[in-house]
Design a protein around this motif. Sequence first.
Motif, short mmCIF file in Angstrom:
data_model
loop_
_atom_site.label_atom_id
_atom_site.label_comp_id
_atom_site.label_asym_id
_atom_site.label_seq_id
_atom_site.Cartn_x
_atom_site.Cartn_y
_atom_site.Cartn_z
N ASP A 15 29.79 34.87 29.87
CA ASP A 15 30.63 33.95 29.30
C ASP A 15 32.08 33.95 29.45
O ASP A 15 32.40 35.31 29.70
CB ASP A 15 30.52 34.21 27.67
N TYR A 16 32.87 33.03 29.51
CA TYR A 16 34.21 33.07 30.06
C TYR A 16 35.09 32.24 28.99
O TYR A 16 34.66 31.14 28.35
CB TYR A 16 34.52 32.54 31.47
N GLU A 17 36.32 32.54 28.98
CA GLU A 17 37.36 31.54 28.18
C GLU A 17 38.51 31.87 28.91
O GLU A 17 39.10 32.74 29.04
CB GLU A 17 37.55 32.10 26.80
N VAL A 18 39.39 30.65 29.53
CA VAL A 18 40.32 30.85 30.24
C VAL A 18 41.54 30.34 29.34
O VAL A 18 41.33 29.01 28.64
CB VAL A 18 40.20 29.71 31.32
N PHE A 19 42.52 30.90 29.35
CA PHE A 19 43.80 30.66 28.70
C PHE A 19 44.69 30.55 29.52
O PHE A 19 45.09 30.72 30.55
CB PHE A 19 44.37 32.00 27.88
N TRP A 70 37.47 33.15 40.85
CA TRP A 70 38.13 31.76 40.91
C TRP A 70 38.75 31.24 39.51
O TRP A 70 39.63 30.97 39.47
CB TRP A 70 37.13 30.96 41.52
N LEU A 71 37.95 31.55 38.26
CA LEU A 71 38.24 31.17 36.97
C LEU A 71 39.52 32.20 36.60
O LEU A 71 40.31 31.57 36.02
CB LEU A 71 37.12 31.65 36.00
N SER A 72 39.71 33.53 37.26
CA SER A 72 40.68 34.11 36.92
C SER A 72 41.94 33.88 37.78
O SER A 72 43.13 34.04 37.02
CB SER A 72 40.44 35.62 37.06
N ASN A 73 41.85 33.36 38.95
CA ASN A 73 43.13 33.29 39.58
C ASN A 73 43.16 32.30 40.32
O ASN A 73 44.52 31.81 40.91
CB ASN A 73 42.87 34.20 40.88
N VAL A 74 42.46 31.19 40.35
CA VAL A 74 42.67 29.82 41.05
C VAL A 74 42.55 28.71 40.07
O VAL A 74 43.64 28.18 39.81
CB VAL A 74 41.55 29.76 42.20
N GLY A 75 41.29 28.34 39.63
CA GLY A 75 41.21 27.33 38.59
C GLY A 75 41.65 25.76 39.37
O GLY A 75 41.57 25.65 40.42
N SER A 76 41.68 24.83 38.53
CA SER A 76 42.16 23.45 39.03
C SER A 76 43.51 23.45 39.43
O SER A 76 44.31 24.43 39.12
CB SER A 76 41.97 22.36 37.89
N ARG A 83 45.50 34.09 31.68
CA ARG A 83 44.39 35.41 31.43
C ARG A 83 43.06 34.71 31.32
O ARG A 83 42.97 33.57 30.84
CB ARG A 83 44.35 36.31 30.43
N THR A 84 41.94 35.29 31.64
CA THR A 84 40.54 35.08 31.49
C THR A 84 39.88 35.95 30.91
O THR A 84 39.96 37.06 31.29
CB THR A 84 39.93 34.52 32.89
N ASN A 85 39.09 35.78 29.68
CA ASN A 85 38.34 36.75 29.07
C ASN A 85 37.04 36.43 29.55
O ASN A 85 36.50 35.53 29.44
CB ASN A 85 38.67 36.69 27.67
N PHE A 86 36.09 37.77 29.82
CA PHE A 86 34.68 37.48 29.96
C PHE A 86 34.11 38.17 29.00
O PHE A 86 34.67 39.59 28.69
CB PHE A 86 34.39 38.16 31.52
N SER A 87 32.82 38.00 28.48
CA SER A 87 32.32 38.81 27.43
C SER A 87 30.79 38.51 27.92
O SER A 87 30.24 37.58 28.50
CB SER A 87 32.49 38.24 26.28
N ASN A 88 29.86 39.20 27.22
CA ASN A 88 28.37 39.08 27.19
C ASN A 88 27.86 39.29 28.73
O ASN A 88 26.81 38.65 28.80
CB ASN A 88 27.99 37.97 26.31
N GLU A 89 28.62 40.01 29.19
CA GLU A 89 27.94 40.18 31.02
C GLU A 89 26.87 40.85 30.86
O GLU A 89 26.72 42.00 30.28
CB GLU A 89 28.90 40.75 31.76
#
Length: 104
Positions: A15-19, A70-76, A83-89
Amino acid sequence: MAALAKASGALKSVDYEVFGRVQGTDGPERYTEEQARKLGVVGWVKNTSQGTVTGQVQGPEDKVNAMKSWLSNVGSPSSRIDRTNFSNEKEIPKLDFSGFSTRY
């Protein structure tokens, strides 16, 4: 060597959340879907009422790791990722999704 082959074939889910400035920029969901399809991962993406983008990615471990990067460093293109939080890996026995979609 057999253990290495088995490990590289492992399916992962995260799971991820991008801030940051990630909503209302240029359709971050569309770019996330596009990137997921390019990489061959499945899951979903959604804008939250808190101004973040959240979702889940599933697929082979190396492809999930590429999507995490990509979610942490690039995005749209016009987003600013703070920051990007990853959980439930976790390792999963099979994929829960057949593609990648935007949830509303």
